[in-house]
Design an enzyme around this catalytic site. Sequence first.
Site, PDB file in Angstrom:
ATOM      1  N   HIS A 165      -2.995  -4.457   3.226  1.00 11.19           N
ATOM      2  CA  HIS A 165      -3.936  -3.831   4.167  1.00 11.19           C
ATOM      3  C   HIS A 165      -3.338  -3.604   5.555  1.00 11.19           C
ATOM      4  O   HIS A 165      -3.619  -2.582   6.166  1.00 11.19           O
ATOM      5  CB  HIS A 165      -5.233  -4.639   4.313  1.00 11.19           C
ATOM      6  CG  HIS A 165      -6.202  -4.076   5.316  1.00 11.19           C
ATOM      7  ND1 HIS A 165      -6.872  -2.889   5.098  1.00 11.19           N
ATOM      8  CD2 HIS A 165      -6.606  -4.516   6.537  1.00 11.19           C
ATOM      9  CE1 HIS A 165      -7.652  -2.644   6.154  1.00 11.19           C
ATOM     10  NE2 HIS A 165      -7.512  -3.600   7.043  1.00 11.19           N
TER      11      HIS A 165
ATOM     12  N   ASP B 209       0.811  -1.223   0.000  1.00  7.01           N
ATOM     13  CA  ASP B 209       0.000   0.000   0.000  1.00  7.01           C
ATOM     14  C   ASP B 209       0.849   1.280   0.000  1.00  7.01           C
ATOM     15  O   ASP B 209       1.624   1.523   0.930  1.00  7.01           O
ATOM     16  CB  ASP B 209      -0.912   0.046   1.229  1.00  7.01           C
ATOM     17  CG  ASP B 209      -1.720  -1.243   1.437  1.00  7.01           C
ATOM     18  OD1 ASP B 209      -1.228  -2.323   1.091  1.00  7.01           O
ATOM     19  OD2 ASP B 209      -2.830  -1.138   1.982  1.00  7.01           O
TER      20      ASP B 209
ATOM     21  N   ASN C  30      -4.121   3.809  -0.436  1.00 10.77           N
ATOM     22  CA  ASN C  30      -3.928   4.919   0.510  1.00 10.77           C
ATOM     23  C   ASN C  30      -3.076   6.038  -0.088  1.00 10.77           C
ATOM     24  O   ASN C  30      -2.472   6.832   0.638  1.00 10.77           O
ATOM     25  CB  ASN C  30      -3.251   4.422   1.800  1.00 10.77           C
ATOM     26  CG  ASN C  30      -3.935   3.215   2.402  1.00 10.77           C
ATOM     27  OD1 ASN C  30      -3.414   2.108   2.347  1.00 10.77           O
ATOM     28  ND2 ASN C  30      -5.110   3.410   2.953  1.00 10.77           N
TER      29      ASN C  30
ATOM     30  N   ASN D  78     -10.238  -1.795   0.853  1.00 10.31           N
ATOM     31  CA  ASN D  78     -11.386  -1.161   1.501  1.00 10.31           C
ATOM     32  C   ASN D  78     -11.436   0.356   1.294  1.00 10.31           C
ATOM     33  O   ASN D  78     -12.494   0.957   1.416  1.00 10.31           O
ATOM     34  CB  ASN D  78     -11.401  -1.489   3.001  1.00 10.31           C
ATOM     35  CG  ASN D  78     -10.104  -1.152   3.675  1.00 10.31           C
ATOM     36  OD1 ASN D  78      -9.044  -1.595   3.237  1.00 10.31           O
ATOM     37  ND2 ASN D  78     -10.149  -0.372   4.743  1.00 10.31           N
ATOM     38  N   HIS D  79     -10.290   0.969   0.978  1.00  6.09           N
ATOM     39  CA  HIS D  79     -10.280   2.427   0.778  1.00  6.09           C
ATOM     40  C   HIS D  79     -10.511   2.847  -0.678  1.00  6.09           C
ATOM     41  O   HIS D  79     -10.347   4.032  -1.002  1.00  6.09           O
ATOM     42  CB  HIS D  79      -8.948   3.018   1.261  1.00  6.09           C
ATOM     43  CG  HIS D  79      -8.822   3.046   2.758  1.00  6.09           C
ATOM     44  ND1 HIS D  79      -9.583   3.865   3.552  1.00  6.09           N
ATOM     45  CD2 HIS D  79      -8.036   2.339   3.604  1.00  6.09           C
ATOM     46  CE1 HIS D  79      -9.276   3.675   4.830  1.00  6.09           C
ATOM     47  NE2 HIS D  79      -8.337   2.747   4.882  1.00  6.09           N
TER      48      HIS D  79
HETATM   49 FE   LIG Z   1      -3.869   0.125   3.173  1.00  3.30          FE
HETATM   50 FE   LIG Z   2      -6.924  -1.522   3.486  1.00  4.86          FE
END
Ligand SMILES: [Fe+2]
Ligand SMILES: [Fe+2]
Length: 274
Positions: A178, A8, A40, A67-68
Site C-alpha cells: 500500500h 503493488d 493499482n 483499498n483499490h
Molecule cells: Fe497500492
Molecule cells: Fe492501497
Amino acid sequence: MKLLFLGDLVGRTGRTAVIEQLPAIVEDQQLDFVVVNGENAAAGFGITEQILQDVLDAGADVVTTGNHVWDQRDTLVYIERQDRLLRPVNFPSGTPGRGAHLFTARNGAQVMVANVMGRVYMDALDDPFAAIERVVDDCPLGAVADAIIIDVHAEATSEKQAMGHFLDGRVSLVVGTHTHVPTADHQILPGGTAYMTDAGMCGCYDSVLGMDKEEPVNRFQRKIPGGRFTPAEGEATISGVAFETNDRTGLAERVAPVRIGGHLEPVIPPFWNL
Ligand SMILES: [Fe+2]
Ligand SMILES: [Fe+2]
C-alpha cells in the site's frame, strides 16, 4: 521452497515490466510460488480481468489487492469466478470474493495466502488481527499449509510491524503493501516468520508513489486539484521480497529484497542464481 512476493503493480509500466520479466525470473530462480499485489495495475486504479489473466499467465500464482480492489467496477462480478484474486479478508461479511485461500504450488506444496487491510489512517474495517487469526487457526502452518503468506495492506508502519509480531512463528511471511516505498527492514523474526514492512511497488520510481509527479506536487502546494492522477510512464522497478521456507516447518530460512530495473539501485537476493 522458494517464493517471491511483488509489491503493488502501478499502471502500464509496472504491469508490463512484471508481465514481460516474471516468466524468466520464475524459470531462472526455480520459484515454487509467486504472489503479486495488483491493486493499482489498471491505470493506477484496480485491476481488470484481462490484466489479472496476463499477470497469472506470466507466472503469478495469486494476485492480492487492497483499498483499490473495486476501482474497476467489473471486479465485483468477475472476482467470483477468479479464485486466484484476493480482496482484503476483513471487509464486511457478504462482500464478493474472498480474502484467503489455500493454493497448490508448482512443487505440489499447499500455500495459504491471505490479504488483510489495516485500519490506521484507512477505512474502518473489521479487526484485521481477529480476522487473520481465524484464517491462521483454520489452516495451521506445518500441518495443513506448507507455507503461509500474509499481505498486510496498511498505511502505518506500526500496524504492519505489530501484525508481523502477532503472527511470528505461525506464518512464513508477513509483508506490507500500500505505501509503495520499499523498506530496509527485511528480517526473520524470532519465531521464524520472514518480515518486511513494505515490499515497495512495481512501477516508475521517478514519481510520487508511481503517479506522475506533477499533480501530487501541485496538490501539496496549492490544495486545489489541477487534474487527475495518472501513472508515471518511465521505466518501472520490479520491487518485492524473496524468501525460502523450510519444507517441514514452513518457517522462513532466508529473506531478501528484490529490486530490478528502473531508477532504483538493483538489489538481487544473495541466495538467487545469477
Ligand atoms: Fe497500492
Ligand atoms: Fe492501497
